[in-house]
Design an enzyme around this catalytic site. Sequence first.
Site, PDB file in Angstrom:
ATOM      1  N   SER A  30      14.114 -65.477  33.650  1.00 24.88           N
ATOM      2  CA  SER A  30      14.467 -65.500  35.145  1.00 24.88           C
ATOM      3  C   SER A  30      15.552 -65.744  35.629  1.00 24.88           C
ATOM      4  CB  SER A  30      13.443 -66.636  35.859  1.00 24.88           C
ATOM      5  OG  SER A  30      12.079 -66.475  35.779  1.00 24.88           O
ATOM      6  N   THR A  83      15.426 -68.978  39.425  1.00 23.60           N
ATOM      7  CA  THR A  83      15.755 -68.159  40.503  1.00 23.60           C
ATOM      8  C   THR A  83      16.434 -68.754  41.680  1.00 23.60           C
ATOM      9  OG1 THR A  83      13.490 -66.914  39.867  1.00 23.60           O
ATOM     10  CG2 THR A  83      14.591 -66.477  42.043  1.00 23.60           C
ATOM     11  N   GLU A 198      10.675 -67.968  47.161  1.00 20.14           N
ATOM     12  CA  GLU A 198      10.050 -67.531  46.074  1.00 20.14           C
ATOM     13  C   GLU A 198       8.827 -68.235  45.823  1.00 20.14           C
ATOM     14  OE1 GLU A 198      10.868 -67.416  41.186  1.00 20.14           O
ATOM     15  OE2 GLU A 198      11.458 -69.480  42.052  1.00 20.14           O
ATOM     16  N   HIS A 207       2.186 -66.715  32.765  1.00 20.64           N
ATOM     17  CA  HIS A 207       2.296 -67.316  31.295  1.00 20.64           C
ATOM     18  C   HIS A 207       1.074 -67.926  30.748  1.00 20.64           C
ATOM     19  CE1 HIS A 207       6.781 -66.773  30.956  1.00 20.64           C
ATOM     20  NE2 HIS A 207       6.988 -67.190  32.294  1.00 20.64           N
ATOM     21  N   ASP A 245      11.451 -60.884  39.926  1.00 22.79           N
ATOM     22  CA  ASP A 245      12.498 -60.741  38.796  1.00 22.79           C
ATOM     23  C   ASP A 245      12.324 -60.312  37.613  1.00 22.79           C
ATOM     24  OD1 ASP A 245      10.823 -63.175  38.351  1.00 22.79           O
ATOM     25  OD2 ASP A 245      12.776 -64.179  38.040  1.00 22.79           O
ATOM     26  N   HIS A 246      10.738 -60.046  37.212  1.00 22.03           N
ATOM     27  CA  HIS A 246      10.327 -59.627  36.038  1.00 22.03           C
ATOM     28  C   HIS A 246       8.536 -59.655  36.386  1.00 22.03           C
ATOM     29  CE1 HIS A 246       9.399 -63.766  35.201  1.00 22.03           C
ATOM     30  NE2 HIS A 246      10.649 -63.735  35.186  1.00 22.03           N
TER      31      HIS A 246
END
Length: 307
Positions: A30, A83, A198, A207, A245-246
């Site tokens: 991140s 972030t 965010e 995760h 971001d991913h």
Amino acid sequence: YSNKNTSAFEEMEYIGLSKTHSYNQLVTDSAASGTAMACGEKTYNGVVGINPKNKKLESILEYCNSKNFTTALIATSSIVHATPASFYANVNSRRQYEDIALQLRFNSVDYFIGGGRKHFNRRKDKRNLIEEMEEEGYKIVNNLDDYNISNGSKLGFFTYADEPPPINSGRKPGLELLVESTLNKLTNQSKPFFLMVEGSQIDWGGHANDLSYIVSEFKDFNKAIASALKFAKNDRNTLIVITADHETGGLALNKGNLKKGTVVGEFTTIGHSGSMVPVFSFGPKSELFKGIYENTAIFSKLKVAVD
């Protein structure tokens, strides 16, 4: 699919795809991807706001500041997490939370909401950054009511002392309310504004390989998007860009029931993956964000829109 087969994303005007790799690795973290989007350059995993040649970068938020925009940050993580930090800090390691907090104290972010109060007032150097900020004109609050009634032009709201809990475990307030309250304040400033929001914990659910965690956080995020879209439709001069971001978890959906709104998925990793991520856009200059491009282009496209 779990939200009655619909979401606020379906109202967006354009869709693009962003390549998320970092400077030297296919799978980003991140810090590197946040820096790419916020500052326009690829960097090493773990690095915030500094390029591979050790040059400190200016973020799009800081660029907006230089153009006399009001600026704001909201996160469902701590405000010093990778972030949000990418928009105001320059550090060699995303784990330098106290250094990041110190940089927020000296940066000109007008409004911020997030967890992590302890990094400001329970520090190894014994400084109380909250007191320092209040002495210099910030109002720092700990609940939404105080945030709403405060009419200061510099305002911080610490939602939790450390990382906020998941929405399923009682995190309050919801992201939608934080966005609405902040948009009200930004509108009252009678200046153009830049706001970064965010939905941080969608990633944490990935995760954890916990689909119910992801779904509940995404529903919270979806309400916030709907709120922003309602504002933009009324205002007619606001650009909204939504991306990630991913990807996290390498999630694939392999079962489900549309009528019941249930989904079953499997994960390929407890880390991030190298998949491209969508970029949704709405409003003036939203057409800039269609196509396939590196995540660094998000910075340059935002800069064009600002100018």
